[in-house]
Design a protein around this motif. Structure first.
Motif: not given
Length: 360
Positions: A309-318, A339-344
């Motif tokens: 899985f190629c994933e962006p950083p969890k918090e740095k990018i909107i 990205f973290h908010q999208h997962i949640q």
């Protein structure tokens, strides 16, 4: 670290090898799903109906502009229509692919006690290592798989202490594969960028660039299942990643939900299956698809797949639709989220859906 006695009770491999004839109820899918689960070997033989596209990348960098553009257009079209494709002539040698698969298979052939030394501890948030799915939704349902999960790129962010020491070449071949996949990801992202009318490097920059884009490998191990018509290896989901690259041991199992029906992917030798993930779907404002997919199991053969899985950083990018993909006639389809908010958001929605279905 989970003690082996506790963890072994959760291992699907232990359940499969115990000789049980019927699977525990927590592995049985809901009634509405069961009607669509068929024999995967029969499903794979079907020649009628839609088929996952195969994209030959041999001419992707051709000096002949017409030839090159034709190849790139096919990849873009597959991303628009399907969001998943078999990549062939992708530039990663057959030998390396085989060595990656041999190393992962050798790890899963170790005794369970040996594998438990690498057990993760999901309860404390330590997801890297050897594990099995814990129920993370209100239904308490489980999937028929064990796995090994770890970050493989960038190299300075890896935790090699949890990587398998057996087989001896695991680190070497997996590291080399991750390096080559990272280059392939750059190439794919640049083609998808141009396909949206953007400059080549734009999508890669938007998902974190060379420093921040994380490659997480999950080796999925699907043991033989005595009642494959009742279970799933992986339940229906879309990938949260930007891109996902998958190898497998040529045992069918991947199904895609395309035009209202489940389509079983063929096993294409020496190919890498590539999914467009939610991240790219969001940035492209839905122009590229993140397709719903799931994994079937069977009673005859163990299936193993290697998903990166190629994933962006969890918090740095909107993450939000890029301005160039939005217009008066095409308003943004997705709200801004990290990205973290999208997962949640996805976890919360899944739990709510399950609770609602229980009330109906």
């Amino acid at each position: 670290m989970v003690t082996s006695s506790v963890a072994a009770a959760q291992r699907v491999e232990s359940l499969s090898s115990s000789g049980v004839q019927s699977i525990p109820k927590e592995y049985v899918r809901p009634q509405e799903e069961l009607t669509s689960i068929g024999d995967v070997f029969e499903e794979e033989k079907k020649k009628d109906g839609p088929q996952v596209p195969t994209i030959d990348l041999k001419e992707i960098d051709s000096e002949d502009e017409v030839v090159r553009e034709k190849c790139r257009q096919k990849l873009k079209q597959a991303a628009v229509d399907w969001g998943v494709m078999h990549l062939v002539n992708h530039g990663i040698s057959d030998d390396l692919l085989e060595n990656v698969k041999k190393a992962g298979k050798a790890f899963f052939e170790l005794p369970i006690e040996e594998k438990e030394r690498h057990a993760n501890d999901q309860a404390s948030g330590n997801v890297q290592g050897y594990g099995s799915k814990l129920a993370n939704n209100a239904s308490g349902q489980l999937e028929w798989e064990d796995y090994f999960f770890h970050l493989v790129y960038p190299e300075d962010k890896r935790d090699l202490s949890i990587w398998p020491k057996t087989p001896a070449d695991y680190t070497e071949v997996t590291s080399e594969y991750a390096r080559q996949l990272r280059s392939l990801a750059t190439k794919i992202l640049s083609i998808l960028s141009v396909g949206l009318g953007l400059e080549e490097g734009r999508l890669e920059k938007e998902v974190g660039g060379l420093e921040e884009l994380m490659l997480q490998m999950k080796i999925n191990y699907y043991p033989k299942c005595p009642q494959p018509e009742l279970a799933l290896g992986v339940e229906a989901h879309t990938d949260i990643s930007a891109l996902t690259f998958i190898l497998h041991n040529m045992v069918p199992g991947l199904q895609l939900f395309y035009e209202g029906k489940w389509v079983t992917a063929k096993c294409v030798p020496n190919s890498i299956v590539m999914h467009i993930g939610d991240t790219i779907e969001i940035l492209s404002n839905g122009k590229y698809k993140s397709i719903l997919h799931r994994g079937l199991v069977n009673k005859e053969k163990v299936r193993i797949s290697w998903a990166v899985f190629c994933e962006p950083p969890k918090e740095k990018i909107i993450l939000k639709p890029l301005p160039e993909t939005v217009s008066e006639t095409e308003p943004p389809l997705f709200p801004p989220r990290t990205f973290h908010q999208h997962i949640q958001h996805k976890l919360f929605r899944k739990t709510q859906d399950t609770l609602l279905s229980k009330k109906v």
